[in-house]
Design a protein around this motif. Structure first.
Motif, short mmCIF file in Angstrom:
data_model
loop_
_atom_site.label_atom_id
_atom_site.label_comp_id
_atom_site.label_asym_id
_atom_site.label_seq_id
_atom_site.Cartn_x
_atom_site.Cartn_y
_atom_site.Cartn_z
N ILE A 82 -4.07 -33.23 105.83
CA ILE A 82 -3.56 -32.46 106.97
C ILE A 82 -2.53 -33.25 107.77
CG2 ILE A 82 -5.75 -32.96 108.20
CD1 ILE A 82 -4.85 -30.31 109.82
N ARG A 85 0.71 -33.20 105.77
CA ARG A 85 1.43 -31.91 105.80
C ARG A 85 1.90 -31.57 107.20
NH1 ARG A 85 -2.41 -29.14 101.34
NH2 ARG A 85 -1.66 -30.42 99.62
N PHE A 98 3.20 -14.96 107.08
CA PHE A 98 1.87 -14.38 106.84
C PHE A 98 1.92 -12.90 107.20
CE2 PHE A 98 0.77 -18.88 107.75
CZ PHE A 98 0.34 -19.19 106.48
N LEU A 113 -4.44 -21.82 112.35
CA LEU A 113 -5.15 -21.88 111.08
C LEU A 113 -5.93 -23.19 110.94
CD1 LEU A 113 -2.62 -20.33 108.55
CD2 LEU A 113 -4.59 -19.27 109.63
N ASN A 114 -5.49 -24.22 111.66
CA ASN A 114 -6.21 -25.49 111.59
C ASN A 114 -7.17 -25.66 112.76
OD1 ASN A 114 -5.32 -26.98 109.21
ND2 ASN A 114 -3.28 -26.78 110.12
N PHE A 167 5.30 -27.34 114.08
CA PHE A 167 4.31 -28.38 113.86
C PHE A 167 4.90 -29.76 114.14
CE2 PHE A 167 0.39 -28.25 110.84
CZ PHE A 167 -0.42 -28.08 111.95
N ALA B 188 0.00 -21.42 103.63
CA ALA B 188 -1.12 -21.94 104.42
C ALA B 188 -1.42 -23.39 104.03
CB ALA B 188 -2.35 -21.07 104.22
N PHE B 189 -1.45 -23.65 102.73
CA PHE B 189 -1.73 -25.02 102.30
C PHE B 189 -0.67 -25.99 102.82
CE2 PHE B 189 -4.04 -22.91 98.66
CZ PHE B 189 -5.29 -23.23 99.16
N LEU B 191 0.74 -25.98 105.46
CA LEU B 191 0.50 -26.32 106.86
C LEU B 191 -0.76 -27.18 106.99
CD1 LEU B 191 1.30 -22.85 108.42
CD2 LEU B 191 2.62 -24.92 108.75
N GLY B 192 -1.30 -27.62 105.86
CA GLY B 192 -2.46 -28.50 105.90
C GLY B 192 -3.78 -27.77 106.06
N VAL B 193 -3.76 -26.43 105.92
CA VAL B 193 -4.97 -25.66 106.11
C VAL B 193 -5.94 -25.90 104.95
CG1 VAL B 193 -5.87 -23.32 106.41
CG2 VAL B 193 -3.63 -23.92 107.32
N LYS B 197 -10.71 -22.38 104.95
CA LYS B 197 -10.08 -21.72 106.10
C LYS B 197 -8.96 -20.80 105.64
CE LYS B 197 -10.89 -25.05 109.74
NZ LYS B 197 -10.26 -26.07 110.56
#
Ligand SMILES: Nc1ncnc2c1ncn2[C@@H]1O[C@H](COP(=O)(O)OP(=O)(O)O)[C@@H](O)[C@H]1O
Ligand SMILES: [Mg+2]
Lengths: 254, 295
Positions: A82, A85, A98, A113-114, A167, B188-189, B191-193, B197
């Motif tokens: 994480i 990224r 999305f 999402l995190n 981010f 999503a991945f 973004l580190g999710v 999740k």
């Protein structure tokens, strides 16, 4: 290439199937606050190389990666994924907001999402700043709560860039970000990339030579999985060392 | 010159074939539509007279009341409230059991589509879909009626319906997941999710209307089931919400009405209601499915 590279790729190989590497022993360093273009004919391994940089290949256990990549001197393979990224954002070939989220939600998706909690004022700030940086704010400020999928292709792609930079990454990976866009939208995104390099380091895959020539500072030329040549874009275009580079640039293949 | 004539002739022939084929298709579709219209019209003509408020709020009449009403030429008193409540109770319990399990299984199969265990589960689910519902009723009878509730019960009926719903939910979940483009997941991945999740916060919300479509179709499929309920829920003249006791259901009531010569009129109205309800569920799921296409 220079003394203080942000990213060092060290003898990297990636194989989708055992024995057949799509990227072969690539070593390169990426300069800070610059646009580095990765060029080469279709299928030469550009996307594969790019996706190694944020460890995207780990999603598919059959893909084998060897070698090392260092971000500011630290191996990316020893970082929590994480964190990696978060520091290295990614923009894909086709815009992929999305579909279940509004424009606003898409921009802060990295946080929500995190499960990273933010105050509403912080979120509002992030959204406004990110949309401003991608020059989308004026176009969407009255429709922040509509679905991102209602935007045009070019707007969607800028939304995806906003999502990545919200981010606050150090590096932005872009895989042919304009190949699905019309010329007007492409020009807008190219201008945007030129602005973004002031704050971020950009690694841009493109099979469009004129795009590389227009906007990149450094270039890497790949062929059949190998890094054939890399250096200042100007030098590479005017005075290529390798005859495969020359052949590509003069349109002999690709 | 001769070649041109040949070509023209060829095209004319093809046009004729096309026309003939089109008529065939139209005829075929008319033949399919007519029975549906006839059924609905027939039910409406015979059943609509009985449908009023008390049809939905009162329990089924006993045969004596029905006989008197019929001989006086009045409409039969009472309604299908016990069947409605029983159906509702069992459908809710069956949904609570089958939707989470079915969705998780469907996601598992999709995510591990190459694993041997996943394809085993998929085959089992496909076989389950083909098992006659009466047999599922017998299984629920053996497991629940004999083993758990020691007697006919709403819970036993729910289990039979659960087994019927499961393969439908599993299948539609898997199909829905397939429609979500890979780049959405990868976004999503990137973004580190974490994986789980991504599933909960991206995959499931993105496929919401697709999943809802599958669920509605499964519901409309089980609402009319009669055979497995005869062996499990049995039927009850009163409204009951005790899951350990027998309950009625709309299709069970239709069967009861059919078997009582004094209540035949109620067959039409109960069938009309069930038919319209199931058709509406179907239409609703269709409109949801159309919405789902945007991704
Ligand atoms: N998921 C995959 N599985 C197997 N082989 C792949 C996969 N993705 C790409 N390849 C192969 O790896 C090579 C490099 O692909 P890629 O990195 O996508 O090239 P580029 O982005 O330069 O067009 C190609 O030969 C391609 O066929
Ligand atoms: Mg590519």
């Amino acid at each position: 290439m220079t003394d203080n590279p942000i990213l060092e790729i060290d003898n990297l190989s990636v194989a989708y199937e055992t024995g057949r590497s799509a990227v072969k022993n690539v070593s390169a360093s990426i300069v800070r606050n610059a646009i580095t273009a990765i060029m080469g004919p279709s299928g030469c391994g550009k996307s594969t190389l790019l996706r190694a940089v944020n460890r995207m290949h780990e999603l598919y256990p059959s893909i084998k990666t060897t070698g090392d990549i260092r971000l500011d001197g630290e191996s990316i393979f020893s970082m929590p994924v994480i964190e990696l990224r978060r520091r290295i954002g990614m923009v894909f070939q086709r815009p992929n907001p999305f579909p279940n989220m509004t424009i606003y939600e898409n921009v802060v998706a990295g946080y929500t999402l995190n499960d990273i909690r933010l105050k509403k004022t912080q979120r509002d700030d992030i959204v406004e700043k990110a949309l401003h940086s991608v020059t989308l704010w004026d176009e969407v400020k009255d429709s922040l709560f509509r679905k991102g999928t209602f935007l045009s292709g070019g707007q969607q792609q800028r939304l995806c860039i906003a999502r990545a930079i919200a981010f606050n990454p150090e590096i932005l990976l872009l895989d042919e970000p304009t190949s699905a866009l019309d010329p007007v939208a492409t020009a807008k995104v190219e201008d945007l990339l030129g602005e973004l390099k002031k704050e971020y380091t950009l690694l841009l895959v493109t099979h469009n030579m004129s795009q590389a020539a227009r906007i990149s500072d450094d270039s890497m030329f790949m062929y059949l999985g190998e890094l054939v040549e890399s250096g200042k874009t100007e030098t590479l275009f005017t005075n290529p060392h390798d005859q495969r580079t020359e052949a590509y640039l003069t349109g002999k293949f690709g | 010159m001769t070649k041109e004539i040949f070509l023209n002739e060829n095209i004319r022939q093809r046009n004729r074939k096309n026309k003939r084929f089109r008529w065939l298709v139209i005829a075929g579709s008319v033949i399919t539509i007519i029975p549906i219209f006839l059924i609905v019209a027939n039910l409406a003509v015979k059943g609509v007279r009985q449908i009023n408020i008390s049809f939905f709020t009162e329990t089924a009449p006993d045969t004596f009341q029905a006989m008197i009403a019929t001989s006086n030429g009045e409409i039969i008193p009472g309604g299908i409230a016990n069947g409605l409540m029983g159906s509702l109770l069992m459908v809710i319990i069956a949904s609570l059991m089958s939707i989470p399990v079915g969705m998780m299984t469907g996601i598992y199969i999709y995510e591990n589509s190459t694993s041997r265990y996943a394809s085993f589960v998929r085959s089992i689910s496909e076989i389950l879909q083909g098992v006659p519902s009466i047999i599922l009723g017998i299984i629920a009878y053996l497991w629940i009626v004999k083993g758990v509730t020691r007697g006919y019960s709403a819970f036993a009926g729910s289990v039979a319906l659960t087994i019927m719903m499961l393969p439908l939910i599993i299948r539609s979940t898997e199909e829905t997941m397939k429609m979500i483009p890979l780049p959405i997941r990868e976004a999503a991945f990137a973004l580190g999710v974490p994986y789980y999740k991504m599933i909960i916060k991206v995959l499931i919300p993105c496929s919401f209307s697709g999943l809802a479509t599958g669920i509605l179709l499964a519901l409309s499929r089980i609402l009319g089931e009669t055979a497995p309920l005869m062996l499990t829920a049995l039927g009850s003249p009163a409204i009951s919400l005790d899951i350990a006791k027998p309950v009625s259901a709309v299709p069970l009531l239709i069967w009861d009405f059919y078997n009582d010569p004094n209540m035949v009129n109620l067959v039409w109205s109960a069938s009309l209601f069930l038919m319209i309800f199931v058709l509406s569920l179907n239409l609703l799921s269709r409109s949801l499915a159309a919405k789902h296409k945007y991704i």
